[in-house]
Design an enzyme around this catalytic site. Structure first.
Site, mmCIF file in Angstrom:
data_model
loop_
_atom_site.group_PDB
_atom_site.id
_atom_site.type_symbol
_atom_site.label_atom_id
_atom_site.label_comp_id
_atom_site.label_asym_id
_atom_site.label_seq_id
_atom_site.Cartn_x
_atom_site.Cartn_y
_atom_site.Cartn_z
ATOM 1 N N HIS A 1 1.053 -1.001 -0.321
ATOM 2 C CA HIS A 1 -0.650 0.299 -0.010
ATOM 3 C C HIS A 1 0.804 0.967 -0.182
ATOM 4 O O HIS A 1 1.296 1.639 0.953
ATOM 5 C CB HIS A 1 -0.915 -0.129 1.249
ATOM 6 C CG HIS A 1 -1.815 0.963 1.482
ATOM 7 N ND1 HIS A 1 -3.421 1.020 0.274
ATOM 8 C CD2 HIS A 1 -2.077 2.488 1.555
ATOM 9 C CE1 HIS A 1 -3.623 2.051 0.720
ATOM 10 N NE2 HIS A 1 -3.584 2.906 1.243
ATOM 11 N N TYR B 1 -9.581 10.986 4.359
ATOM 12 C CA TYR B 1 -9.230 11.484 2.429
ATOM 13 C C TYR B 1 -10.367 11.475 2.318
ATOM 14 O O TYR B 1 -10.943 12.419 0.783
ATOM 15 C CB TYR B 1 -9.473 9.702 1.693
ATOM 16 C CG TYR B 1 -8.856 9.710 2.734
ATOM 17 C CD1 TYR B 1 -6.587 9.878 1.691
ATOM 18 C CD2 TYR B 1 -8.185 8.176 3.605
ATOM 19 C CE1 TYR B 1 -6.118 8.885 2.113
ATOM 20 C CE2 TYR B 1 -7.008 7.312 4.247
ATOM 21 C CZ TYR B 1 -6.019 7.583 2.974
ATOM 22 O OH TYR B 1 -4.595 7.286 3.802
HETATM 23 O O1 X8Z Z 1 -4.518 5.478 1.061
HETATM 24 C C1 X8Z Z 1 -4.512 6.157 0.122
HETATM 25 C C2 X8Z Z 1 -2.633 6.607 -0.227
HETATM 26 C C3 X8Z Z 1 -1.405 6.522 1.069
HETATM 27 S S1 X8Z Z 1 -1.964 8.131 2.010
HETATM 28 C C4 X8Z Z 1 -2.588 6.056 -1.025
HETATM 29 N N1 X8Z Z 1 -5.327 6.235 -0.892
HETATM 30 C C5 X8Z Z 1 -6.723 5.780 -0.138
HETATM 31 C C6 X8Z Z 1 -6.724 4.519 -0.180
HETATM 32 O O2 X8Z Z 1 -6.330 4.241 -1.026
HETATM 33 O O3 X8Z Z 1 -7.726 3.543 -0.130
HETATM 34 C C7 X8Z Z 1 -5.464 7.385 -1.614
HETATM 35 C C8 X8Z Z 1 -6.808 7.305 -1.517
HETATM 36 C C9 X8Z Z 1 -7.233 6.914 -0.692
HETATM 37 ZN ZN ZN Z 2 -2.553 9.793 1.229
#
Ligand code: X8Z
Ligand code: ZN
Length: 605
Positions: free
Chosen positions: A348, A514
């Site tokens: 991730h 987010y």
């Molecule tokens: O987890 C993240 C990033 C790292 S902070 C890749 N995001 C969320 C997800 O993947 O669920 C970005 C968008 C939402």
């Molecule tokens: Zn992020």
């Protein structure tokens, strides 16, 4: 993502700290004592964080029993320190009113700094650290060996790709079910985690972990929760219209026996494991199908033999075009861009500032495709933010609120327009103006909104006890139905633990950030595009190369967490409230089109 960890050589320092504390207990503390206390805390916290980051980096990029144990130890040390200092800090409560605002803020930030506060009891603290590290690693190591895929054992990166590209109902369901087998073993751990982290929250003076998480927005927790409701209500009509149109197309594709024309969409059909972003379905949803207006960035990258590193260079290039400095050499040496073949890692994506100064890195298992091209900008946004505030004192080394951190890179990615891609030479000619790019964006950004909200709606309920353990999975699907209009295609039960199949649950990363980012990035985009004198629809604006705008963004980032977030927002936008009108304005042309398409359809579920 910001990651925090611990230190072993704290024993000597503790004794010294203890002596000083004992001395000052004798007299009524004064503001100077509070300043001195805080100075000591910040110095030690900094070294603990650096230690924690190093340990955590190694564990994340090389999962073994040993690195897991070391990572847990490091987390434990930070939790111990913050718990102890948080308790000691209460002796300054009586003089709070006399403290300068900045010092008061530091006391608050210290108490709220942990996503996972631990009980004061050493045994329980070690247990919590162990549980949380092992859940995270379990997720990282997750595999599914699929008979349908010829017995192949797939990791999440491979399953993600299959969900994105394969359109066979049963293949998709197979992989969806397979991945959701990774999480049931986490269930007992998660239950215990909730008990222990709640106890830790109480030890710091909070009612539960929900209160810790929702106290971080410069307003009372209840107001913050209401604020998220208000924002979502503004956006619901747009989401429902998108849902309605997408569902109708899925009915055409899979038939009404598979996709109920007036009901929720089966969760495995939206091109993403969690149905959180839907742009992989763009092909079947392009308002103007065929070549006109559709850009295949993945094909463009592949034809040009762009590798993972080169994709990151494109990302850096955007930031430097804004007048920000290039990433340090160490970034290119120490980052992890691809999934190593010979060891387990947490794929991730995340961004790190290991020494809280210049040791910036990202960790990703990059695939050469459009989604990861965007994610690279997202991650670099974290790195540039971290670098901008790195001169501030320890407790201010953060964004204005956590939504700001998540929004920054996305703000940049909004400027990745067809015109920009042409300028980079990634496409040969700009496609004629159409609604296609806007639809593609909506499939990510609008589809994301209910999901962005519900993940923590679930956790807030779990932590505050309104969702009992016997209802964990049911409550999850109730929320997914209510907010997303999505349902599982196969029966689920309390033997499943579907929330655990999403990274942020086992790794305990708060999620509302987010949701906020999804709104903030458009608010920021509208403001900077106005400042840049952009004419025309918002979605055609790109700030690429605009140094004035870059300087303004940097000024906001440099404020870190030193001021309440509305001030940071004001510095960039002139506005002081989170506001969904920018995202609504951005998608207005598409919304009008969707309403027209839906006029004879029965929407909702
Ligand atoms: O987890 C993240 C990033 C790292 S902070 C890749 N995001 C969320 C997800 O993947 O669920 C970005 C968008 C939402
Ligand atoms: Zn992020």
């Amino acid at each position: 993502m910001k990651r925090f960890v611990v230190m072993v050589a704290v024993a000597a320092l503790w004794t010294a700290g203890g002596t000083a504390a004992a001395k000052s207990v004798a007299k009524v503390p004064d503001v100077v004592d509070a300043e001195a206390f805080m100075k000591g805390v910040e110095a030690e916290l900094m070294s603990l964080w650096i230690y924690q980051s190093r340990m955590d980096w190694v564990r994340n990029t090389y999962i073994t029993d040993d690195t897991e144990a070391l990572g847990a130890r490091a987390n434990e040390a930070v939790m111990e320190f913050v718990g102890r200092k948080g308790a000691e800090a209460t002796r300054f409560d009586a003089i709070r009113a006399r403290m300068p605002a900045e010092l008061k803020r530091k006391f608050d930030l210290l108490k709220m700094s942990l996503d996972m506060p631990a009980p004061r009891d050493a045994g329980k603290r070690a247990e919590l650290a162990g549980i949380s590290t092992s859940m995270d690693s379990l997720y990282g190591k997750g595999r599914y060996c699929s008979k349908r895929q010829g017995g192949k054992c797939l990791n999440l990166v491979e399953m993600t790709e299959l969900l994105a590209k394969n359109r066979d109902y049963d293949d998709l369901l197979d992989v969806w079910q397979g991945w959701h087998k990774v999480s049931p073993p986490m269930r007992p751990s998660y239950l215990r985690f909730v008990e222990l982290a709640n106890e830790g929250a109480k030890d710091l003076g909070f009612r539960n972990l929900t209160e810790v998480w929702t106290s971080r927005y410069d307003m009372p927790p209840a107001d913050f929760q209401a604020e998220t409701d208000r924002l979502f209500e503004q956006l619901k009509p747009l989401y429902q219209d998108l849902h309605c149109h997408v569902r109708a197309k899925l009915v055409e594709k899979y038939g009404a026996d598979k996709v109920p024309p007036a009901g929720p969409i089966p969760a495995h059909l939206l091109g993403n494991m969690w149905a959180q972003e839907w742009s992989n379905l763009f092909d079947m949803l392009a308002p103007e199908p065929g070549a006109a207006g559709a850009i295949d960035l993945e094909a463009a990258l592949k034809t040009r033999k762009t590798d993972e590193r080169a994709m990151v260079r494109y990302g850096e290039g955007f930031f430097t075009s804004l007048g920000l400095p290039p990433l340090p050499d160490s970034f290119w040496v120490r980052s992890m861009f691809t999934k190593p073949a010979d060891r387990e890692v947490v794929c991730h994506a995340s961004a790190w500032d290991v020494d809280q100064k210049d040791d910036l890195r990202i960790k990703m298992c990059i695939q050469v495709n459009e989604e990861d091209f965007t994610t690279i900008h997202h991650e670099l946004g974290h790195n540039y933010y971290q670098r901008a505030y790195n001169k501030l004192s320890t407790l201010f080394l953060n964004s204005a609120n956590d939504g700001f951190h998540e929004a920054l890179g996305d703000l940049i990615a909004l400027s990745v327009t067809p015109k920009y891609l042409k300028e980079l030479g990634l496409i040969d000619r700009e496609p004629p103006e159409s609604l296609n790019p806007l639809m593609k964006r909506a499939l990510d950004k609008i589809a994301f909104l209910p999901w962005g909200l519900l993940v923590d709606r679930w956790r807030w309920g779990v932590f505050d006890g309104t969702i009992a353990p016997e209802r964990y999975n049911q409550a999850w699907w109730d929320l997914r139905l209510k907010y997303q209009g999505v349902a599982p295609a196969v029966p689920r039960s309390e033997d499943d633990f579907d929330p655990g199949a999403k990274y942020h649950i086992p790794s305990n990363v708060p999620y509302t950030r987010y949701f906020l980012a999804a709104i903030l990035q458009f608010q920021f985009h509208r403001a900077v595009c106005r400042q840049a004198g952009h004419k025309g629809p918002l979605h055609t604006c790109s700030i690429y190369g605009n140094k004035e705008v870059g300087a303004r963004i940097n000024r906001m980032m440099e404020m870190g967490a030193s001021r309440p977030w509305p001030e940071a927002m004001k510095a960039l936008t002139g506005e002081e409230r989170m506001d969904a009108t920018a995202i609504i304005e951005y998608f207005a042309p598409l919304h009008a089109w969707l309403k027209e398409r839906n006029k004879d359809r029965k929407c909702g579920w």
